[in-house]
Design a protein around this motif. Structure first.
Motif, PDB file in Angstrom:
ATOM      1  N   LYS A  15       1.081  10.823  -2.556  1.00 57.91           N
ATOM      2  CA  LYS A  15       1.378  10.841  -1.149  1.00 57.91           C
ATOM      3  C   LYS A  15       2.392  11.348  -0.637  1.00 57.91           C
ATOM      4  CE  LYS A  15      -1.349   6.312  -1.156  1.00 57.91           C
ATOM      5  NZ  LYS A  15      -1.003   4.887  -0.599  1.00 57.91           N
ATOM      6  N   ASN A  16       3.661  11.515  -1.327  1.00 61.60           N
ATOM      7  CA  ASN A  16       4.918  11.950  -0.874  1.00 61.60           C
ATOM      8  C   ASN A  16       5.750  12.490  -1.989  1.00 61.60           C
ATOM      9  OD1 ASN A  16       5.255  10.272   1.825  1.00 61.60           O
ATOM     10  ND2 ASN A  16       4.732   8.634   0.123  1.00 61.60           N
ATOM     11  N   PRO A  17       4.922  13.825  -2.360  1.00 64.87           N
ATOM     12  CA  PRO A  17       5.312  14.320  -3.615  1.00 64.87           C
ATOM     13  C   PRO A  17       6.970  15.058  -3.478  1.00 64.87           C
ATOM     14  CG  PRO A  17       3.738  15.743  -2.604  1.00 64.87           C
ATOM     15  CD  PRO A  17       3.707  14.453  -1.768  1.00 64.87           C
ATOM     16  N   GLY A  35       0.616  -1.263   0.023  1.00 67.86           N
ATOM     17  CA  GLY A  35       0.205   0.020  -0.012  1.00 67.86           C
ATOM     18  C   GLY A  35       0.776   1.294   0.103  1.00 67.86           C
ATOM     19  N   TYR A  36       1.819   1.259   0.698  1.00 68.36           N
ATOM     20  CA  TYR A  36       2.696   2.580   0.685  1.00 68.36           C
ATOM     21  C   TYR A  36       3.467   2.953  -0.470  1.00 68.36           C
ATOM     22  CZ  TYR A  36       7.157  -0.183   1.526  1.00 68.36           C
ATOM     23  OH  TYR A  36       7.922  -1.326   1.310  1.00 68.36           O
ATOM     24  N   HIS A  37       3.608   1.829  -1.324  1.00 67.03           N
ATOM     25  CA  HIS A  37       4.096   2.109  -2.701  1.00 67.03           C
ATOM     26  C   HIS A  37       2.908   2.736  -3.655  1.00 67.03           C
ATOM     27  CE1 HIS A  37       8.030   0.434  -2.319  1.00 67.03           C
ATOM     28  NE2 HIS A  37       7.291  -0.797  -1.785  1.00 67.03           N
ATOM     29  N   GLN A  38       1.894   2.447  -3.638  1.00 65.56           N
ATOM     30  CA  GLN A  38       0.606   3.037  -4.300  1.00 65.56           C
ATOM     31  C   GLN A  38       0.324   4.331  -4.246  1.00 65.56           C
ATOM     32  OE1 GLN A  38      -1.160   0.686  -6.313  1.00 65.56           O
ATOM     33  NE2 GLN A  38       0.035  -0.957  -5.188  1.00 65.56           N
ATOM     34  N   ASP A  39       0.253   4.966  -5.628  1.00 65.29           N
ATOM     35  CA  ASP A  39       0.373   6.462  -5.698  1.00 65.29           C
ATOM     36  C   ASP A  39       1.423   7.339  -4.826  1.00 65.29           C
ATOM     37  OD1 ASP A  39      -1.884   6.353  -7.592  1.00 65.29           O
ATOM     38  OD2 ASP A  39      -3.290   6.146  -5.819  1.00 65.29           O
TER      39      ASP A  39
END
Length: 119
Positions: free
Chosen positions: A95-97, A87-91
């Protein structure tokens, strides 16, 4: 994780457009992965889902081989099970621009893409 099927809607986007976007976002000569990310799971590859997609994928690759006058490392492979990233890799870029822009800069991604594809 459970395997998922990745699909697209050809009424919204043509496969040829997907191929164009794909090629302009990879280093087709990198045999070890992409940019800072190395290893089998980071390799650039196409996984066409039908005979017409396979034909288009090979045609696009063959065109680029002629354009660059050298072989490409990017493979065209039979579609197999696909497992989504955590999940933390998705988008991640959304999420972390700031971190994503830093990663792209520090890895030389944008510079390498410009070197391969031009501005």
């Amino acid at each position: 994780y459970e395997a998922v099927r990745v699909t697209y809607d050809p009424a919204k986007v043509k496969y040829s457009d997907l191929l164009s976007v794909f090629w302009k976002n990879v280093d087709p000569f990198d045999t070890a992965g992409q940019f800072c990310d190395k290893g089998e799971s980071y390799r650039a590859a196409l996984f066409p889902g039908s005979a017409p997609e396979r034909k288009a994928a090979f045609a696009s690759r063959d065109y680029l081989v002629g354009f660059f006058k050298r072989d490409l490392a990017t493979k065209i492979e039979t579609r197999a099970a696909f497992y989504p990233a955590e999940g933390y890799h998705q988008d991640y870029y959304k999420k972390n621009p700031i971190r994503y822009r830093y990663y792209r800069s520090r890895c030389g991604r944008d510079d390498r893409l410009a070197e391969v594809w031009g501005k």
